[in-house]
Scaffold this active site. Structure first.
Site, short mmCIF file in Angstrom:
data_model
loop_
_atom_site.label_atom_id
_atom_site.label_comp_id
_atom_site.label_asym_id
_atom_site.label_seq_id
_atom_site.Cartn_x
_atom_site.Cartn_y
_atom_site.Cartn_z
N TYR A 29 39.51 85.89 49.32
CA TYR A 29 38.35 86.03 50.21
C TYR A 29 38.80 85.97 51.67
O TYR A 29 38.41 86.80 52.50
CB TYR A 29 37.36 84.91 49.90
CG TYR A 29 36.11 84.91 50.72
CD1 TYR A 29 35.03 85.72 50.38
CD2 TYR A 29 35.98 84.10 51.85
CE1 TYR A 29 33.86 85.71 51.14
CE2 TYR A 29 34.83 84.09 52.61
CZ TYR A 29 33.77 84.89 52.25
OH TYR A 29 32.61 84.88 53.01
N SER A 32 34.08 86.34 58.28
CA SER A 32 33.81 84.93 57.98
C SER A 32 34.78 84.09 58.80
O SER A 32 35.87 84.54 59.15
CB SER A 32 34.05 84.69 56.49
OG SER A 32 34.19 83.30 56.25
N ASN A 87 27.23 94.04 55.10
CA ASN A 87 27.05 92.62 54.76
C ASN A 87 27.49 92.27 53.33
O ASN A 87 27.82 91.12 53.05
CB ASN A 87 25.56 92.27 54.94
CG ASN A 87 25.21 90.94 54.34
OD1 ASN A 87 25.51 89.89 54.89
ND2 ASN A 87 24.60 90.96 53.15
N GLY A 101 24.13 94.93 50.60
CA GLY A 101 23.93 93.59 50.03
C GLY A 101 22.71 92.91 50.62
O GLY A 101 22.78 91.76 51.02
N ARG A 114 19.60 89.70 48.65
CA ARG A 114 19.55 88.22 48.64
C ARG A 114 20.21 87.68 49.91
O ARG A 114 20.84 88.41 50.65
CB ARG A 114 20.36 87.68 47.45
CG ARG A 114 19.87 88.10 46.11
CD ARG A 114 20.68 87.46 44.99
NE ARG A 114 21.99 88.06 44.81
CZ ARG A 114 23.15 87.40 44.93
NH1 ARG A 114 23.16 86.14 45.26
NH2 ARG A 114 24.30 88.02 44.74
N LYS A 127 38.54 88.92 54.55
CA LYS A 127 37.74 88.77 55.77
C LYS A 127 38.61 88.95 57.03
O LYS A 127 38.12 89.40 58.07
CB LYS A 127 37.03 87.42 55.77
CG LYS A 127 35.96 87.30 54.67
CD LYS A 127 34.88 88.37 54.82
CE LYS A 127 33.72 88.18 53.87
NZ LYS A 127 32.67 89.21 54.02
#
Ligand code: NAP
Length: 238
Positions: A149, A136, A87, A7, A10, A153
């Site tokens: 999410y 995260s 990532n 990833g 960006r 994580k």
């Protein structure tokens, strides 16, 4: 020295690629939905500015066959890796009642299964080096809208501990937990929510992608840091 960053087209991944390039690493940029021409522009920029080599490989990290092909191509290009940065990640926040099993699993597939697959096939190309996984702050509790999410994580933290034990002593495995970082991932946030979240950060500001890139580079190069889970969140207090 060669590093794979998933990833990396960006946001945080791109900043990580630039940090490693600035330190003389050759870079493998993994991307998925980005346009080839945009990724090629990034390759040209990094190669010209830092006099290093860049390979761009499209691969959906949640697809096992694509991950196998990714490492086949990497092996042909550079034989060995010194570092892998897991990532790539997605978020798909929405009200609980609208979240389907498909939505939930979609996020788990990229963030958790993707990290697992990259570790599973990637470590074989590292003789001595490190893997850095991107978790995260949400791993410790976020909001119901991001329950998938947050769970993914938290899983990345567990997976970090298991791989660190399995791959010791040759490969160090560490994990970063960023707080709010200004990237596309947060670009549609309501101003009111943003202000509320900003006030929970002791530094009273969102981080920049380069703040995470510097922390990743530290984890990659410090030879005694292992099995660590590190928050980089400006001092977020929920
Ligand atoms: P971003 O700007 O949305 O970029 C996401 C990157 O992941 C893109 O390069 C994208 O590539 C890639 N990607 C998505 N799905 C993929 C897949 N299936 N296979 C391969 N690549 C895939 O996000 P970001 O903010 O930079 O986030 C990077 C990482 O940091 C994520 O793991 C995220 O969860 C974590 N993080 C971010 C924050 C934050 O506040 N921004 C906070 C904590 C943790 P394409 O565009 O080519 O598909």
């Amino acid at each position: 020295m060669n590093v794979l960053i998933t990833g990396a087209s960006r946001g945080i991944g791109r900043a990580i690629a630039e940090k490693f390039a600035s330190e003389g690493f050759n870079i493998i940029i993994n991307y998925n939905k980005s346009k080839l021409e945009d990724v090629e522009k990034l390759k040209e920029y990094l190669e010209n500015k830092y006099n290093i080599k860049v390979l761009c490989l499209k691969c959906d990290v949640s697809q096992e066959e694509e991950v196998k092909k990714l490492f086949y191509d990497i092996k042909k290009w550079c034989e060995k890796l010194d570092c892998i940065v897991n990532n790539a990640g997605i978020a798909n926040d929405m009200p609980l009642d609208e979240k389907t099993s498909f939505d939930f699993l979609d996020v788990l597939k990229v963030n958790l299964l993707g990290t697992f697959l990259i570790c599973k096939y990637g470590y074989k190309l590292i003789d001595e080096g490190s893997i850095i996984n991107m978790s995260s702050n949400n791993a410790y509790g976020g909001y119901i809208e991001s329950v998938d999410y947050d769970a993914s994580k938290a899983g990345v933290i567990a997976l970090t501990h298991d791989f660190a034990k399995y791959l010791s002593p040759k490969i160090r495995v560490n994990c970063l937990c960023p707080g709010w970082i200004d990237t596309d991932m947060n670009k549609n946030m309501f101003e009111e929510f943003r202000e509320k979240e900003k006030n929970k950060i002791l530094l009273k500001k969102f981080g920049e992608a380069k703040d995470i890139a510097e922390a990743v580079y530290f984890l990659a190069t410090n030879q005694y840091i292992n099995n660590a889970i590190i928050k980089v969140d400006g001092g977020y207090e929920n």
